[in-house]
Motif scaffolding. Structure first.
Motif, PDB file in Angstrom:
ATOM      1  N   GLN A  63      -1.478 -10.798 -21.632  1.00  0.00           N
ATOM      2  CA  GLN A  63      -2.166  -9.634 -21.457  1.00  0.00           C
ATOM      3  C   GLN A  63      -3.140  -9.547 -20.567  1.00  0.00           C
ATOM      4  OE1 GLN A  63      -4.036  -9.650 -25.707  1.00  0.00           O
ATOM      5  NE2 GLN A  63      -2.641  -7.721 -26.027  1.00  0.00           N
ATOM      6  N   ILE A  64      -3.664 -10.868 -20.219  1.00  0.00           N
ATOM      7  CA  ILE A  64      -4.602 -10.758 -19.111  1.00  0.00           C
ATOM      8  C   ILE A  64      -4.016 -10.452 -17.545  1.00  0.00           C
ATOM      9  CG2 ILE A  64      -5.826 -12.375 -17.633  1.00  0.00           C
ATOM     10  CD1 ILE A  64      -6.705 -14.092 -20.130  1.00  0.00           C
ATOM     11  N   ASN A  65      -2.684 -10.968 -17.350  1.00  0.00           N
ATOM     12  CA  ASN A  65      -1.881 -10.544 -16.317  1.00  0.00           C
ATOM     13  C   ASN A  65      -1.534  -9.260 -16.419  1.00  0.00           C
ATOM     14  OD1 ASN A  65      -2.160 -12.996 -15.439  1.00  0.00           O
ATOM     15  ND2 ASN A  65      -0.177 -13.793 -16.393  1.00  0.00           N
ATOM     16  N   ASN A  66      -1.350  -8.746 -17.269  1.00  0.00           N
ATOM     17  CA  ASN A  66      -1.017  -7.234 -17.403  1.00  0.00           C
ATOM     18  C   ASN A  66      -2.227  -6.416 -17.200  1.00  0.00           C
ATOM     19  OD1 ASN A  66       1.587  -7.591 -18.418  1.00  0.00           O
ATOM     20  ND2 ASN A  66       1.391  -7.517 -20.366  1.00  0.00           N
ATOM     21  N   HIS A  67      -3.331  -6.566 -17.714  1.00  0.00           N
ATOM     22  CA  HIS A  67      -4.531  -6.060 -17.303  1.00  0.00           C
ATOM     23  C   HIS A  67      -4.916  -6.148 -15.800  1.00  0.00           C
ATOM     24  CE1 HIS A  67      -5.475  -4.665 -21.484  1.00  0.00           C
ATOM     25  NE2 HIS A  67      -5.310  -5.985 -21.680  1.00  0.00           N
ATOM     26  N   LYS A  68      -4.691  -7.547 -15.311  1.00  0.00           N
ATOM     27  CA  LYS A  68      -5.098  -7.519 -13.704  1.00  0.00           C
ATOM     28  C   LYS A  68      -4.004  -6.539 -13.172  1.00  0.00           C
ATOM     29  CE  LYS A  68      -6.692 -12.024 -13.872  1.00  0.00           C
ATOM     30  NZ  LYS A  68      -6.570 -13.613 -13.381  1.00  0.00           N
ATOM     31  N   ASP A  69      -2.612  -6.528 -13.422  1.00  0.00           N
ATOM     32  CA  ASP A  69      -1.642  -5.647 -12.553  1.00  0.00           C
ATOM     33  C   ASP A  69      -2.334  -4.423 -12.919  1.00  0.00           C
ATOM     34  OD1 ASP A  69      -0.102  -7.963 -11.946  1.00  0.00           O
ATOM     35  OD2 ASP A  69       1.339  -7.460 -13.629  1.00  0.00           O
ATOM     36  N   ALA A  70      -2.431  -3.615 -13.946  1.00  0.00           N
ATOM     37  CA  ALA A  70      -3.007  -2.481 -14.179  1.00  0.00           C
ATOM     38  C   ALA A  70      -4.221  -2.042 -13.417  1.00  0.00           C
ATOM     39  CB  ALA A  70      -3.580  -2.131 -15.553  1.00  0.00           C
ATOM     40  N   ILE A  71      -5.277  -3.004 -13.286  1.00  0.00           N
ATOM     41  CA  ILE A  71      -6.503  -2.707 -12.509  1.00  0.00           C
ATOM     42  C   ILE A  71      -5.908  -2.774 -10.778  1.00  0.00           C
ATOM     43  CG2 ILE A  71      -8.417  -4.188 -11.447  1.00  0.00           C
ATOM     44  CD1 ILE A  71      -8.830  -5.337 -14.144  1.00  0.00           C
ATOM     45  N   GLU A  72      -5.133  -3.383 -10.529  1.00  0.00           N
ATOM     46  CA  GLU A  72      -4.720  -3.399  -9.229  1.00  0.00           C
ATOM     47  C   GLU A  72      -3.950  -1.939  -8.892  1.00  0.00           C
ATOM     48  OE1 GLU A  72      -5.398  -5.262  -6.421  1.00  0.00           O
ATOM     49  OE2 GLU A  72      -6.438  -6.298  -7.722  1.00  0.00           O
ATOM     50  N   ARG A  73      -3.172  -1.508  -9.930  1.00  0.00           N
ATOM     51  CA  ARG A  73      -2.527  -0.190  -9.725  1.00  0.00           C
ATOM     52  C   ARG A  73      -3.533   0.886  -9.670  1.00  0.00           C
ATOM     53  NH1 ARG A  73       0.722  -2.106 -13.785  1.00  0.00           N
ATOM     54  NH2 ARG A  73      -0.312  -0.766 -15.174  1.00  0.00           N
ATOM     55  N   HIS A  74      -4.392   0.588 -10.494  1.00  0.00           N
ATOM     56  CA  HIS A  74      -5.516   1.710 -10.541  1.00  0.00           C
ATOM     57  C   HIS A  74      -6.466   1.685  -9.021  1.00  0.00           C
ATOM     58  CE1 HIS A  74      -4.767   3.186 -14.275  1.00  0.00           C
ATOM     59  NE2 HIS A  74      -5.074   1.860 -15.029  1.00  0.00           N
ATOM     60  N   LYS A  75      -6.698   0.542  -8.557  1.00  0.00           N
ATOM     61  CA  LYS A  75      -7.323   0.676  -7.477  1.00  0.00           C
ATOM     62  C   LYS A  75      -6.503   0.951  -6.085  1.00  0.00           C
ATOM     63  CE  LYS A  75     -10.359  -3.639  -8.115  1.00  0.00           C
ATOM     64  NZ  LYS A  75     -10.530  -5.136  -7.885  1.00  0.00           N
ATOM     65  N   LYS A  77      -4.502   3.387  -6.396  1.00  0.00           N
ATOM     66  CA  LYS A  77      -4.442   4.949  -6.782  1.00  0.00           C
ATOM     67  C   LYS A  77      -5.559   5.391  -6.193  1.00  0.00           C
ATOM     68  CE  LYS A  77      -2.594   8.725  -8.453  1.00  0.00           C
ATOM     69  NZ  LYS A  77      -1.349   9.196  -7.549  1.00  0.00           N
ATOM     70  N   ILE A  78      -6.703   4.873  -6.637  1.00  0.00           N
ATOM     71  CA  ILE A  78      -8.171   5.367  -6.115  1.00  0.00           C
ATOM     72  C   ILE A  78      -7.873   5.414  -4.550  1.00  0.00           C
ATOM     73  CG2 ILE A  78     -10.374   4.902  -5.994  1.00  0.00           C
ATOM     74  CD1 ILE A  78     -10.401   3.810  -8.901  1.00  0.00           C
ATOM     75  N   SER A  79      -7.738   4.100  -3.845  1.00  0.00           N
ATOM     76  CA  SER A  79      -7.417   4.135  -2.537  1.00  0.00           C
ATOM     77  C   SER A  79      -6.733   5.180  -1.971  1.00  0.00           C
ATOM     78  CB  SER A  79      -6.870   2.870  -1.962  1.00  0.00           C
ATOM     79  OG  SER A  79      -6.855   2.782  -0.655  1.00  0.00           O
ATOM     80  N   GLN A  80      -5.519   5.702  -2.485  1.00  0.00           N
ATOM     81  CA  GLN A  80      -4.667   6.582  -1.983  1.00  0.00           C
ATOM     82  C   GLN A  80      -5.347   7.896  -2.030  1.00  0.00           C
ATOM     83  OE1 GLN A  80      -1.111   5.979  -4.426  1.00  0.00           O
ATOM     84  NE2 GLN A  80      -0.439   4.412  -3.080  1.00  0.00           N
ATOM     85  N   LEU A  81      -6.137   8.175  -3.337  1.00  0.00           N
ATOM     86  CA  LEU A  81      -6.752   9.339  -3.435  1.00  0.00           C
ATOM     87  C   LEU A  81      -7.719   9.558  -2.431  1.00  0.00           C
ATOM     88  CD1 LEU A  81      -7.131   9.566  -7.437  1.00  0.00           C
ATOM     89  CD2 LEU A  81      -5.379  10.998  -5.870  1.00  0.00           C
ATOM     90  N   LYS A  82      -8.658   8.413  -2.097  1.00  0.00           N
ATOM     91  CA  LYS A  82      -9.665   8.644  -1.153  1.00  0.00           C
ATOM     92  C   LYS A  82      -9.121   9.114   0.411  1.00  0.00           C
ATOM     93  CE  LYS A  82     -13.212   5.432  -3.083  1.00  0.00           C
ATOM     94  NZ  LYS A  82     -13.844   4.427  -2.926  1.00  0.00           N
ATOM     95  N   ASP A  83      -7.958   8.361   0.629  1.00  0.00           N
ATOM     96  CA  ASP A  83      -7.252   8.491   1.733  1.00  0.00           C
ATOM     97  C   ASP A  83      -7.065  10.004   1.915  1.00  0.00           C
ATOM     98  OD1 ASP A  83      -7.786   5.917   2.535  1.00  0.00           O
ATOM     99  OD2 ASP A  83      -5.691   5.252   2.137  1.00  0.00           O
ATOM    100  N   ALA A  84      -6.389  10.429   0.821  1.00  0.00           N
ATOM    101  CA  ALA A  84      -5.637  11.879   0.904  1.00  0.00           C
ATOM    102  C   ALA A  84      -7.027  12.785   1.136  1.00  0.00           C
ATOM    103  CB  ALA A  84      -4.879  12.196  -0.396  1.00  0.00           C
TER     104      ALA A  84
END
Length: 87
Positions: A63-75, A77-84
């Motif tokens: 579960q920890i690894n899954n949450h870490k992966d989700a955090i990275e995906r969200h980060k 996505k946020i970076s992509q939204l800022k760039d856009a």
């Protein structure tokens, strides 16, 4: 010998059945077998608990690894939204 398990009723052996109540060698042997049974049962229970806790740890680590992966995906996505938004 008084006070040993299997020595007979009222002599430390308690009332544990007719064999133990009679005392003597058979009473002592019965008491020893009962003790061995419960030691084995306790060992099996402890082993099962150990295995269960190991599985719990593996589950939580996954579960920890899954949450870490989700955090990275969200980060990302946020970076992509800022760039856009900067374009």
């Amino acid at each position: 010998m008084s006070g040993e398990w299997g020595s007979g009723a009222g002599k430390g052996g308690g009332s544990g059945g007719s064999v133990r109540d009679a005392g003597g060698s058979f009473g002592k042997m019965e008491a020893a077998q009962e003790e061995q049974y419960f030691r084995k049962l306790q060992a099996a229970q402890l082993s099962a608990l150990h295995d269960h806790l190991d599985e719990e740890i593996k589950h939580h680590q996954k579960q920890i690894n899954n949450h870490k992966d989700a955090i990275e995906r969200h980060k990302k996505k946020i970076s992509q939204l800022k760039d856009a938004g900067d374009k």
